[in-house]
Design a protein around this motif. Structure first.
Motif, PDB file in Angstrom:
ATOM      1  N   ILE A  30       0.847  -1.201   0.000  1.00 18.94           N
ATOM      2  CA  ILE A  30       0.000   0.000   0.000  1.00 18.94           C
ATOM      3  C   ILE A  30       0.880   1.248   0.000  1.00 18.94           C
ATOM      4  CG2 ILE A  30      -1.655   1.345   1.359  1.00 18.94           C
ATOM      5  CD1 ILE A  30      -2.817  -1.408   2.282  1.00 18.94           C
ATOM      6  N   HIS A  31       1.890   1.266   0.843  1.00 22.03           N
ATOM      7  CA  HIS A  31       2.797   2.410   0.937  1.00 22.03           C
ATOM      8  C   HIS A  31       3.470   2.683  -0.414  1.00 22.03           C
ATOM      9  CE1 HIS A  31       5.643   5.255   2.610  1.00 22.03           C
ATOM     10  NE2 HIS A  31       6.604   4.578   2.018  1.00 22.03           N
ATOM     11  N   GLU A  32       3.986   1.649  -1.040  1.00 24.24           N
ATOM     12  CA  GLU A  32       4.665   1.800  -2.337  1.00 24.24           C
ATOM     13  C   GLU A  32       3.699   2.306  -3.409  1.00 24.24           C
ATOM     14  OE1 GLU A  32       6.333  -2.051  -3.131  1.00 24.24           O
ATOM     15  OE2 GLU A  32       7.902  -1.809  -1.616  1.00 24.24           O
ATOM     16  N   THR A  33       2.498   1.769  -3.432  1.00 26.05           N
ATOM     17  CA  THR A  33       1.504   2.169  -4.426  1.00 26.05           C
ATOM     18  C   THR A  33       1.114   3.633  -4.254  1.00 26.05           C
ATOM     19  OG1 THR A  33       0.661  -0.089  -4.576  1.00 26.05           O
ATOM     20  CG2 THR A  33      -0.800   1.663  -5.341  1.00 26.05           C
ATOM     21  N   MET A  34       0.871   4.049  -3.021  1.00 28.93           N
ATOM     22  CA  MET A  34       0.472   5.438  -2.767  1.00 28.93           C
ATOM     23  C   MET A  34       1.632   6.403  -3.032  1.00 28.93           C
ATOM     24  SD  MET A  34      -2.623   5.381  -2.227  1.00 28.93           S
ATOM     25  CE  MET A  34      -3.631   3.948  -2.237  1.00 28.93           C
ATOM     26  N   ALA A  35       2.828   6.010  -2.659  1.00 25.91           N
ATOM     27  CA  ALA A  35       3.997   6.860  -2.923  1.00 25.91           C
ATOM     28  C   ALA A  35       4.185   7.053  -4.425  1.00 25.91           C
ATOM     29  CB  ALA A  35       5.248   6.256  -2.290  1.00 25.91           C
ATOM     30  N   THR A  36       3.983   5.987  -5.189  1.00 23.44           N
ATOM     31  CA  THR A  36       4.091   6.072  -6.641  1.00 23.44           C
ATOM     32  C   THR A  36       3.013   6.988  -7.223  1.00 23.44           C
ATOM     33  OG1 THR A  36       5.078   3.870  -6.748  1.00 23.44           O
ATOM     34  CG2 THR A  36       4.083   4.712  -8.778  1.00 23.44           C
ATOM     35  N   GLN A 117      -6.587  17.031  -8.067  1.00 24.72           N
ATOM     36  CA  GLN A 117      -5.880  16.164  -9.018  1.00 24.72           C
ATOM     37  C   GLN A 117      -5.284  14.945  -8.301  1.00 24.72           C
ATOM     38  OE1 GLN A 117      -2.940  18.451 -11.184  1.00 24.72           O
ATOM     39  NE2 GLN A 117      -4.320  20.195 -11.293  1.00 24.72           N
ATOM     40  N   MET A 118      -4.638  15.196  -7.161  1.00 27.51           N
ATOM     41  CA  MET A 118      -4.025  14.108  -6.396  1.00 27.51           C
ATOM     42  C   MET A 118      -5.073  13.107  -5.940  1.00 27.51           C
ATOM     43  SD  MET A 118      -1.313  15.750  -3.765  1.00 27.51           S
ATOM     44  CE  MET A 118      -1.171  17.512  -3.930  1.00 27.51           C
ATOM     45  N   SER A 119      -6.203  13.619  -5.470  1.00 29.35           N
ATOM     46  CA  SER A 119      -7.252  12.753  -4.925  1.00 29.35           C
ATOM     47  C   SER A 119      -7.772  11.783  -5.969  1.00 29.35           C
ATOM     48  CB  SER A 119      -8.399  13.594  -4.367  1.00 29.35           C
ATOM     49  OG  SER A 119      -7.964  14.322  -3.244  1.00 29.35           O
ATOM     50  N   LYS A 120      -7.900  12.240  -7.207  1.00 27.26           N
ATOM     51  CA  LYS A 120      -8.376  11.357  -8.276  1.00 27.26           C
ATOM     52  C   LYS A 120      -7.369  10.221  -8.496  1.00 27.26           C
ATOM     53  CE  LYS A 120      -9.659  11.000 -13.127  1.00 27.26           C
ATOM     54  NZ  LYS A 120      -9.415   9.588 -13.046  1.00 27.26           N
ATOM     55  N   ILE A 121      -6.103  10.555  -8.547  1.00 30.33           N
ATOM     56  CA  ILE A 121      -5.071   9.547  -8.784  1.00 30.33           C
ATOM     57  C   ILE A 121      -4.969   8.583  -7.607  1.00 30.33           C
ATOM     58  CG2 ILE A 121      -2.565   9.258  -9.042  1.00 30.33           C
ATOM     59  CD1 ILE A 121      -2.682  11.748 -10.883  1.00 30.33           C
ATOM     60  N   VAL A 122      -5.048   9.108  -6.392  1.00 31.59           N
ATOM     61  CA  VAL A 122      -5.002   8.258  -5.204  1.00 31.59           C
ATOM     62  C   VAL A 122      -6.231   7.348  -5.159  1.00 31.59           C
ATOM     63  CG1 VAL A 122      -5.158   8.277  -2.670  1.00 31.59           C
ATOM     64  CG2 VAL A 122      -3.489   9.736  -3.831  1.00 31.59           C
ATOM     65  N   ASN A 123      -7.390   7.898  -5.492  1.00 30.60           N
ATOM     66  CA  ASN A 123      -8.613   7.102  -5.519  1.00 30.60           C
ATOM     67  C   ASN A 123      -8.486   5.949  -6.524  1.00 30.60           C
ATOM     68  OD1 ASN A 123     -11.348   6.555  -4.734  1.00 30.60           O
ATOM     69  ND2 ASN A 123     -12.015   7.452  -6.656  1.00 30.60           N
ATOM     70  N   ASP A 124      -7.924   6.239  -7.689  1.00 25.55           N
ATOM     71  CA  ASP A 124      -7.697   5.193  -8.697  1.00 25.55           C
ATOM     72  C   ASP A 124      -6.731   4.133  -8.168  1.00 25.55           C
ATOM     73  OD1 ASP A 124      -9.384   6.576 -10.418  1.00 25.55           O
ATOM     74  OD2 ASP A 124      -7.763   7.407 -11.641  1.00 25.55           O
ATOM     75  N   ALA A 125      -5.687   4.561  -7.473  1.00 25.73           N
ATOM     76  CA  ALA A 125      -4.710   3.618  -6.909  1.00 25.73           C
ATOM     77  C   ALA A 125      -5.366   2.741  -5.840  1.00 25.73           C
ATOM     78  CB  ALA A 125      -3.517   4.377  -6.325  1.00 25.73           C
ATOM     79  N   GLU A 126      -6.218   3.341  -5.015  1.00 25.59           N
ATOM     80  CA  GLU A 126      -6.925   2.572  -3.986  1.00 25.59           C
ATOM     81  C   GLU A 126      -7.825   1.521  -4.628  1.00 25.59           C
ATOM     82  OE1 GLU A 126      -7.228   6.097  -0.590  1.00 25.59           O
ATOM     83  OE2 GLU A 126      -8.945   5.704  -1.891  1.00 25.59           O
TER      84      GLU A 126
END
Length: 148
Positions: A30-36, A117-126
């Motif tokens: 999870i940490h690696e995915t969110m950092a990316t 913008q960040m929230s959309k990308i983080v939401n997609d990663a989640e």
């Protein structure tokens, strides 16, 4: 995720130890995915968390103590996180008119725009991380984790 193959062992790992290792491996993933996901914005997960907290204030100022209390990862370096966000013009820090010892922090317009913008990308990663789970499974998983 097969714990034994990831840590390259043929030994039978006791269930309680295997569970902890499993949780640690999941945390790392999870940490690696969110950092990316946040890397293009040059923002850490903790800085992102501060921005989300400030957005949740709906324009009301926050102070360092409130930010630290609401952080997902409790840290003593909230001042440093805010300083980095100040340097990017994502937040604004002002001295309270009524109490000069109180510092108030608010989200700037630029910070709000970038956070969107960040929230959309983080939401997609989640969603990508959890794609193999049904809603019912996620509810059950959350119920189990509430036991911690």
């Amino acid at each position: 995720m097969n714990v034994e193959s990831i840590i390259k062992t043929d030994k039978v790992i006791p269930l309680h130890t295997r569970t902890i290792i499993h949780l640690l491996l999941i945390n790392q993933k999870i940490h690696e995915t969110m950092a990316t996901a946040l890397k293009p914005f040059e923002v850490s997960q903790q800085q992102f968390n501060v921005l989300r907290i400030l957005k949740g204030q709906k324009g009301k100022p926050s102070n360092l103590s409130t930010l630290n209390e609401r952080m997902v990862t409790k840290m003593s370096n909230t001042t440093r996180l805010v300083d980095k966000l100040l340097a990017k013009n994502y937040v604004q820090r002002t001295i309270c008119e009524h109490n000069r010892r109180k510092v108030e922090i608010t989200l700037t317009k630029k910070g709000s725009e970038v956070l969107t913008q960040m929230s959309k990308i983080v939401n997609d990663a989640e969603k990508e991380l959890l794609k193999n789970f049904s809603k019912k499974e996620l509810e059950h998983l959350n119920s189990l984790m509430d036991k911690f």
